[in-house]
Scaffold this active site. Structure first.
Site, mmCIF file in Angstrom:
data_model
loop_
_atom_site.group_PDB
_atom_site.id
_atom_site.type_symbol
_atom_site.label_atom_id
_atom_site.label_comp_id
_atom_site.label_asym_id
_atom_site.label_seq_id
_atom_site.Cartn_x
_atom_site.Cartn_y
_atom_site.Cartn_z
ATOM 1 N N GLU A 159 2.432 87.057 -32.347
ATOM 2 C CA GLU A 159 2.864 86.261 -31.205
ATOM 3 C C GLU A 159 1.674 85.472 -30.660
ATOM 4 O O GLU A 159 0.681 86.045 -30.226
ATOM 5 C CB GLU A 159 3.437 87.156 -30.106
ATOM 6 C CG GLU A 159 4.028 86.370 -28.955
ATOM 7 C CD GLU A 159 4.624 87.255 -27.886
ATOM 8 O OE1 GLU A 159 5.643 86.866 -27.298
ATOM 9 O OE2 GLU A 159 4.060 88.334 -27.632
ATOM 10 N N CYS A 168 8.354 84.708 -24.035
ATOM 11 C CA CYS A 168 8.465 85.804 -25.002
ATOM 12 C C CYS A 168 9.544 85.527 -26.042
ATOM 13 O O CYS A 168 9.443 85.999 -27.181
ATOM 14 C CB CYS A 168 8.753 87.114 -24.278
ATOM 15 S SG CYS A 168 10.173 87.031 -23.163
#
Length: 486
Positions: free
Chosen positions: A397, A300
């Protein structure tokens, strides 16, 4: 003799160095861990967990239902009001120390199982995931009898039952991040591992049995998203801790609104790794590689946006491509492997789709030319140059081994571009000037800022973000706050 071989242009390669798999015993079928023992799911359902490197089933795992969630929460409540809740803090600490030592003793077993179930290279499981998981239990064991001095008031109290939902990118480590502070603070837990990577959590259940924790202190429920939803919605849960996608995090926040449940969210990111022209470029290249290609980019806080000063951009890009040429993609259990398998077909499809969008929008794609295994989920390390702020690959992302390269001329421009994202989890700075590091760190809207390094973690250091990267902190003294009424 060596010089002669080199002069002939002979290509050298590493001999295979596979880790043995007989260290770990995988059952054909697993039940749920509730009340200190393995019990069958109420609905009798099971699903397969696959080896992403081969697409072959590893085991059948129980699918927990709402009834199972209720059983687990009740078991956790009984333990909180009984054996675990009544323990002196020093005794809680002993159990945490015991778990940490058992993880260390069984570290090779955990590492092999993690690589089989997740697809990450064995050297990462062996050298990063498992040692850090043990370290978190060691660290929070030390806090268990010192909560009065942690800065949360004169008499901080546990919340009760913590529902914890963890992702598939660091299965055992994320379990440790959640369980260790919760237990140190005196809570009991119901942990829900990711659907694609449940096996190390189930091995951890064996360790919890081996450590002798009072039944119900930790319960582990395998299942899909419906299981997580049932856990979040259960009225007997006092705290929800979630690590995962921003989209699911928003759903959880809506679900707990008005319920009085405490909530921490550690969500997505689109971190900028900023390289200035005075940086040690070879060191920076290593940091770039570690920042985005560690764990196949399934991180992440991955440095998925490289911002490099225009005057050294070509040099950095050339050195980066040369360094990537030495990476080895293949069998996760081979100790020479640098890039393992993508965790699932679904994630591979997402990476592929966003990479195609990068090409369609005009960015220049470079992918490592390397053999791709016939079976399994694989994606080669990929670098996009000529990326603009408007490109999807610069904003969304990807969660894979894909790097977007942008340039800047001034520190002010670097800050503006780095902050041009809805996320706020992490960032990296590469420069020889300490004053510039502090100047940048004060202006970057990121919860964690690394200087002349990247992806460095320590149990004593808090981690977390803000904006669409979530809120709350895990790790360090701050990681206790989410599990205490202080």
């Amino acid at each position: 003799m060596v010089d002669q071989a080199l002069d002939t242009g002979q290509a050298w390669d590493y001999a295979p160095a596979p880790e043995a798999t007989d260290i770990v015993s995988i059952a054909s079928s697993y039940d749920l861990f509730i009340g200190g023992e393995f019990v069958p799911p109420a609905g009798g359902g099971h699903f397969a967990t696959l080896n992403p490197a081969t697409e072959q089933p590893l085991a059948e795992v129980a699918q927990a239902t709402e009834q199972d969630v209720d059983r687990a929460v009740r078991a956790a409540r009984d333990a909180y009001q009984g054996a675990w809740g009544g323990l002196p803090a020093q005794e809680r600490a002993k159990y945490l120390y015991r778990i940490a030592r058992l993880i260390q003793e069984r570290s090779r077993e955990f590492a092999v199982l993690e690589s089989l179930d997740n697809g990450k290279p064995i050297k990462e499981s062996r050298d990063v995931d498992i040692p850090l998981a043990a370290a978190h239990f060691f660290y929070y064991a030390g806090w268990a009898d010192k909560l009065d001095h942690a800065g949360f008031g004169p008499d901080p109290r546990p919340l009760g039952v913590a529902g914890q939902v963890i992702p598939w990118n660091f299965p055992l480590l994320m379990a440790a991040w959640k369980l260790a502070p919760a237990l140190a603070a005196g809570n009991t837990c119901v942990l829900k591992p990711a659907e694609t990577t449940p096996l190390t959590a189930l091995l951890l259940a064996e360790v919890i049995q081996q450590a002798g924790l009072p039944p119900g202190t930790v319960n582990i429920l395998t299942g899909d998203g419906a299981t997580g939803q049932a856990l979040v919605a259960h009225p007997g849960v006092n705290k929800i801790a979630f690590t995962g996608s921003t989209e699911v995090g928003k759903e959880i926040q809506r679900a707990v609104a008005g319920t009085g449940k405490k909530l921490t969210l550690e969500l997505g990111g689109k971190a900028a790794n900023v390289v200035f022209d005075d940086a040690p470029l070879d060191q920076a290249v290593e940091g770039i590689v570690n920042g985005i290609f560690f764990n196949q980019g399934h991180v992440c806080c991955a440095g998925s946006r490289l911002l490099v000063q225009e005057s050294v951009a070509d040099t950095v890009l050339d050195r980066l491509k040369r360094r990537l040429g030495s990476l080895r993609l293949g069998d996760p259990l081979d100790k020479n492997t640098d890039i393992g398998a993508i965790n699932s077909r679904q994630q591979l499809d997402k990476i592929t789709e966003l990479s195609a969008a990068g090409e369609q929008e005009g960015a220049e794609r470079w992918s490592l030319a390397c053999p791709i295994p016939d079976r399994g989920y694989w994606f080669p390390p990929t670098v996009f140059s000529g990326v603009s702020q408007a490109h999807r690959i610069a904003q969304e992302e990807i969660f894979g081994p894909v790097l977007s390269v942008l340039t800047f001329r001034t520190p002010e421009e670097a800050v503006a571009k780095a902050n041009n994202t809805p996320y706020g989890l992490s960032a990296g700075i590469w420069t020889e000037k300490g004053s510039r590091i502090f100047w940048m760190a004060q202006r970057l809207r990121a919860g964690v800022v690394w200087a002349n390094t990247y992806n460095r973690f320590d149990p004593a250091s808090p981690f977390g973000g803000y904006r669409e990267s979530g809120f709350g902190r895990e790790g360090g003294r701050h990681g206790l706050a989410g599990y205490l009424n202080g």
